[in-house]
Write a protein that holds these residues in place. Structure first.
Motif, short mmCIF file in Angstrom:
data_model
loop_
_atom_site.label_atom_id
_atom_site.label_comp_id
_atom_site.label_asym_id
_atom_site.label_seq_id
_atom_site.Cartn_x
_atom_site.Cartn_y
_atom_site.Cartn_z
N ARG A 1 0.83 -1.20 0.00
CA ARG A 1 0.00 0.00 0.00
C ARG A 1 0.87 1.26 0.00
O ARG A 1 2.03 1.24 0.43
CB ARG A 1 -0.99 0.01 1.16
CG ARG A 1 -0.37 0.25 2.48
CD ARG A 1 -1.41 0.26 3.60
NE ARG A 1 -0.72 0.40 4.87
CZ ARG A 1 -1.27 0.17 6.06
NH1 ARG A 1 -2.51 -0.24 6.14
NH2 ARG A 1 -0.57 0.34 7.15
N LEU A 2 0.28 2.33 -0.47
CA LEU A 2 0.94 3.64 -0.48
C LEU A 2 0.28 4.51 0.57
O LEU A 2 -0.91 4.36 0.86
CB LEU A 2 0.73 4.32 -1.84
CG LEU A 2 0.98 3.50 -3.09
CD1 LEU A 2 0.77 4.39 -4.32
CD2 LEU A 2 2.40 2.95 -3.09
N TYR A 3 1.05 5.42 1.12
CA TYR A 3 0.43 6.37 2.04
C TYR A 3 1.15 7.71 1.94
O TYR A 3 2.32 7.78 1.58
CB TYR A 3 0.46 5.83 3.48
CG TYR A 3 1.84 5.72 4.08
CD1 TYR A 3 2.65 4.63 3.83
CD2 TYR A 3 2.33 6.74 4.92
CE1 TYR A 3 3.92 4.53 4.39
CE2 TYR A 3 3.60 6.64 5.48
CZ TYR A 3 4.38 5.53 5.21
OH TYR A 3 5.64 5.45 5.75
N ALA A 4 0.41 8.75 2.28
CA ALA A 4 0.97 10.10 2.22
C ALA A 4 1.87 10.32 3.43
O ALA A 4 1.48 10.03 4.55
CB ALA A 4 -0.16 11.13 2.20
N LYS A 5 3.05 10.85 3.18
CA LYS A 5 4.07 10.85 4.21
C LYS A 5 4.62 12.26 4.44
O LYS A 5 4.98 12.95 3.49
CB LYS A 5 5.20 9.95 3.70
CG LYS A 5 6.12 9.43 4.73
CD LYS A 5 7.07 8.44 4.06
CE LYS A 5 8.25 8.16 4.94
NZ LYS A 5 9.24 7.31 4.28
N HIS A 6 4.64 12.66 5.69
CA HIS A 6 5.17 13.97 6.03
C HIS A 6 5.76 13.88 7.44
O HIS A 6 5.11 13.36 8.34
CB HIS A 6 4.06 15.03 5.98
CG HIS A 6 4.55 16.43 6.04
ND1 HIS A 6 5.10 16.97 7.19
CD2 HIS A 6 4.57 17.42 5.11
CE1 HIS A 6 5.45 18.22 6.94
NE2 HIS A 6 5.15 18.52 5.70
N PRO A 7 6.98 14.39 7.62
CA PRO A 7 7.62 14.20 8.94
C PRO A 7 6.90 14.92 10.07
O PRO A 7 7.09 14.59 11.23
CB PRO A 7 9.03 14.77 8.74
CG PRO A 7 8.94 15.65 7.54
CD PRO A 7 7.86 15.08 6.67
N GLU A 8 6.07 15.89 9.76
CA GLU A 8 5.41 16.65 10.83
C GLU A 8 4.03 16.13 11.21
O GLU A 8 3.36 16.71 12.05
CB GLU A 8 5.31 18.13 10.45
CG GLU A 8 6.64 18.85 10.43
CD GLU A 8 7.22 19.05 11.85
OE1 GLU A 8 6.56 18.69 12.83
OE2 GLU A 8 8.35 19.57 11.93
N LEU A 9 3.62 15.04 10.59
CA LEU A 9 2.32 14.50 11.01
C LEU A 9 2.50 13.83 12.36
O LEU A 9 3.50 13.16 12.60
CB LEU A 9 1.82 13.47 9.99
CG LEU A 9 1.48 13.97 8.59
CD1 LEU A 9 0.82 12.84 7.79
CD2 LEU A 9 0.58 15.18 8.63
N PRO A 10 1.52 13.99 13.24
CA PRO A 10 1.65 13.37 14.56
C PRO A 10 1.56 11.84 14.49
O PRO A 10 2.16 11.14 15.27
CB PRO A 10 0.48 13.94 15.35
CG PRO A 10 -0.53 14.35 14.33
CD PRO A 10 0.25 14.74 13.12
#
Ligand SMILES: *Cc1c(COP(=O)(O)O)cnc(C)c1O
Length: 857
Positions: free
Chosen positions: A836-845
């Motif tokens: 699966r793919l997921y949206a990734k951002h270092p600032e997400l809790p």
């Protein structure tokens, strides 16, 4: 023509009532009494309670321990007497000094500011704004917040009638009695703004505006603001909004929740309270989120997505309800009728707004727990088991994730030690745990000093508390029974049989059917043998209310009352009416065993047993709620956790059998097995184990610390970053989310390369490279996570994840990128896998903060 004679009516005018308030008789020299009566601090401070009792013990009992009424009713002469009573004045000054010192130590508080919202608060019986467990928990929590110097304010509703008082008639039928509260006789005062004006809030209803006044209750250093719509400027239907707790229909509930959420935020604003964290205790107050979004958009010029970012970061939602049907929801037509005005304030179309309370567009109800979940970074259940149950209840909101992956945690409920522990125990604790106790109650080792207390000291204390309970019940019971014209012979037979030396078991709670109060009565012959054993008798005391609309719950009560009147059960099984805080206290301190028999896992936490264990009352319950974590061998008894039957009736049969067996084979012998000094050594060892190892874990101190460690502090820290520099990070994350949302559905998986082996057979120890190529359509490789989930089929046929591996971006070509990982199988077995793919951002809790995910088929 004769003139008609008539007497003309005079002009009489209307009565013009001018208000005068005659303050109580309290003379100036005793004025500290008035201050003490206006802050609920006295509720959990025994010396203060004693002080009021000394003033006039009779009135104190008559007014059900309400110091405001007491001070009103005591005669001028009595006050004159007290003024001359040096002992009294000395005690008053001592208590007052302690009180003022307590408040002084809390003038400046550190740490994040918390606003806490709840539909009910159980602080004292005189303030009828609670119905049961949820309220008592919230009340205990406010007291603890004050004790632990937490910067917390709370918001709720002030009900004119509150929850009902329970009267039982001759047949055991429940009569709900609603007494109006006179606000001048309860510990509430008008809440004033900085100009000294009484704060009022306005909430928009269809075609009109609801007005509510704000009252303030002081709980030590904590302020509780209560909204009251019973105001002459509202129409009658709207004045009713805050008449009853959990009364009226679903429409009234929606009106209440609009007031609590939308009005609550407005009230805080007018009072100048600006908190860091907003804690939504149960979904009832979930509208706080949308009101805050609207305020942020208006005042800070944020977009909806940005404001939502700010709100989520600073909101915590605690869910208490283990069944989906228990979560508040409103039919979409009614919901729209009331809330149609709102989306415009936050720039949303109706359909988008509605989706905040739905998991799927086609649902026809707006769910308040969904709304709360969608607007909270933190979500938690109220015990370890209930945390997992909540994942199942809320999973529809997080499609694409497996239930077990959900970021729903837990904080197990606790109880406020100073409120629930008998003074006799507090004295022992001080003597053996040290003078500092209970301020150091989080040092669990301190509690182990209970092992230094001689057995006889504990046994004497237990006997004393049991005796006190029996006396209390005899009083309360005979009064009630005389009022309802029971046969005097029956009354004296029953009360005569109640025995202060008999093993006494308590069972008191809300009579909802899942609590299975009937379990004990499945085999009446066997029960009769147990209670009537001539050398080793047992007596049971029951109490609890059923919701006025819950017929099945009321039938249960009726049934118990009927059984209790049979010749073989007289004085052995007793139902005491009107379970309230005071009765709960007496029961939990006085009985030997507290029993709880819910259907697992429907008891989210339960707290009454926790009140028992800190008084050395042994717990005997299904391994559900808090008891899953609390139970230890030789510190109480448990019914097995695993369900043996799918058919509830069979399960009930088995559980009843287990209860009888445990009573006969373990409980009764332990209680009646005495040494040469007539002390039940084994029993006392259970009591000591309970106090040493179980109770320290179930205080509101531990609970508050968990909330701080797991939620308040981390959310505060992140929220500070999100808000810094004019909400810079909030804006960044919001912009990023909007970008991802625009592209997500376009992303295309070009190619998946796995060594044939994965689909068939792999060898342990060998290496298996995995590659996935994706056209990211302009998104950066680090913005899209690619993961491989490996699962195993469990016995129940469900797939459980055994491993999740992240594929890392290897090389890009144009808008495409190839992600790679090498698998090293190290466990034999049969597995399944999926990408699966997921949206990734270092600032997400956490991952579910932004639920953009795509399974690759
Ligand atoms: C503690 C308490 C409750 C909640 O008890 P549970 O064990 O959670 O059912 C309800 N009512 C009163 C008066 C209480 O003191």
């Amino acid at each position: 023509m004769e003139e008609k004679k008539f007497i003309k009516n005079p002009v009489v005018g209307e009565p013009v009532w001018k208000r005068i308030i005659v303050d109580s008789n309290v003379p100036e020299s005793l004025s500290p009494l008035r201050d003490l009566s206006k802050n609920l601090w006295w509720v959990w401070n025994t010396e203060a309670r004693e002080l009021f009792e000394i003033i006039d013990a009779e009135i104190w009992e008559e007014c059900a321990h309400n110091p405001i009424v007491l001070l009103d009713q005591v005669s001028y002469n009595r006050f004159k007497e007290l003024e001359r009573d040096e002992m009294f004045v000395a005690k008053m000054n001592e208590v007052n000094t302690k009180f003022n010192q307590y408040l002084d130590e809390r003038k400046e508080l550190a740490g994040p500011g918390i606003s806490y919202f709840s539909m009910e608060y159980g602080l004292h019986d005189s303030l009828k704004i609670f119905s049961g467990g949820l309220g008592i928990l919230a009340g205990d929590y406010l007291k603890e917040a004050s004790d632990m110097k937490v910067k917390l304010v709370a918001v709720g509703l002030l009900y004119r009638y509150g929850y009902f008082k329970q009267n039982l008639n001759l047949h055991g039928e429940q009569m709900a009695v609603y007494d109006a509260q006179q606000f001048s006789k309860i510990p509430v005062q008008p809440a004033l703004d900085k100009n000294g004006e009484w704060v009022r809030v306005e909430v928009q209803y269809p075609g009109r505006t609801l007005i509510a006044r704000v009252w303030q209750t002081n709980i030590g250093s904590v302020k509780l603001y209560l909204l009251d719509a019973d105001h002459h400027e509202n129409n009658d239907a709207d004045r009713f909004v805050t008449h009853h707790l959990y009364g009226g229909d679903n429409e009234n509930r929606l009106k209440q929740e609009m007031l609590l959420g939308l009005g609550g935020i407005q009230a805080l604003k007018k009072l100048g309270v600006d908190s860091d964290i907003y804690h939504c205790n149960e979904g009832h107050a979930a509208f706080i989120g949308i009101q805050r979004i609207a305020n942020l958009m208006a005042e800070q010029k944020l977009s909806y997505v940005e404001a939502k970012e700010v709100v989520n970061a600073s909101t915590l939602f605690t869910t208490h309800t283990p069944v989906p049907a228990g979560h508040d929801s409103f039919h979409k037509d009614m919901f729209r009728h009331y809330m149609n005005f709102f989306p415009e304030k936050i720039g949303l179309a109706w359909e988008d707004f509605e989706m905040l309370g739905k998991a799927r567009a086609e649902e026809d109800h707006f769910n308040m727990s969904y709304l709360a979940s969608n607007l909270s970074q933190g979500i938690n259940g109220v015990s370890m088991l209930h945390g997992d149950v909540s994942k199942a209840v809320l999973k529809d909101l997080f499609r694409g994730y497996l239930e077990e992956e959900l970021e729903i945690g837990y904080v197990t409920n606790g109880v406020h030690y100073p409120t629930w522990t008998a003074q006799e125990w507090k004295d022992i604790h001080k003597k053996y745990f040290g003078e500092e106790f209970p301020t150091n109650q989080l040092d669990f080792d301190v509690w182990k000093n209970i092992y230094n207390v001689p057995d006889y000291e504990i046994w004497e204390l237990r006997k004393k508390l049991r005796q006190k309970l029996i006396n209390y019940i005899k009083d309360r019971f005979s009064d009630n029974w005389i009022k309802r014209s029971e046969n005097p012979k029956l009354i004296s037979e029953i009360l005569g049989k109640l025995n202060p030396n008999t093993l006494t078991i308590g069972f008191a709670r809300r009579f909802a059917t899942y609590k299975r109060a009937h379990l004990l009565f499945r085999d009446l012959d066997r029960l009769a043998k147990i209670v009537n054993n001539p050398d080793r008798p047992v007596q049971f005391i029951f109490a609890g209310k059923a919701h006025p609309a819950d017929k099945a719950g009321q039938d249960l009560i009726k049934n118990i009352v009927e059984v209790s009147k049979r010749p073989e059960f007289r004085g052995k099984i007793l139902f005491v009416q009107n379970y309230d805080i005071n009765l709960a206290k007496m029961l939990l301190q006085g009985v030997d065993i507290w029993m709880n028999t819910p259907t697992r896992p429907l008891e989210a936490s339960g707290t009454s047993g926790e009140k028992g264990v800190m008084n050395g009352t042994l717990h005997f319950s299904v391994l559900d709620g808090w008891w899953v974590e609390g139970y230890q061998k030789d510190a109480g008894w448990a019914l097995p956790a695993e369900r043996a039957y799918d058919v509830q009736d069979f399960q009930d049969e088995l559980d009843a059998e287990t209860i009888y067996n445990i009573l006969e084979e373990e409980v009764v012998p332990a209680y009646y097995g005495r040494n040469q000094y007539d002390i039940p050594e084994k029993w006392i060892s259970f009591v000591k184990n309970t106090i040493a190892n179980v109770s320290p874990n179930f205080t509101t101190s531990r609970m508050m610390r968990d909330y701080q460690d797991r939620y308040y502090n981390p959310q505060y820290e992140r929220s500070q970053r999100v808000n810094a520099d004019g909400f810079k990070l909030a804006k960044e994350i919001a912009a990023w989310k909007e970008k991802i949302a625009a592209k997500w559905d376009e992303i295309e998986v070009k190619n998946i390369e796995i060594i044939d082996g994965i689909a068939h057979t792999m060898m342990m120890g060998d290496k298996y490279p995995v590659k996935v190529s994706i056209d990211l359509k302009g998104l950066k490789p680090e913005e899209v996570g690619v993961e491989l989930l490996i699962a195993e089929s469990k016995d129940d046929g469900q797939e459980r994840i055994v491993d999740t591996v992240e594929l890392l971006p290897e090389k890009s070509e144009g808008t495409s990128c190839c992600y790679k990982h090498t698998i090293l199988p190290d466990h034999p077995g049969s597995f399944s896998y999926s990408f699966r793919l997921y949206a990734k951002h270092p600032e997400l809790p956490h991952r579910q903060d932004f639920r953009f995910i795509k399974w690759i088929s």
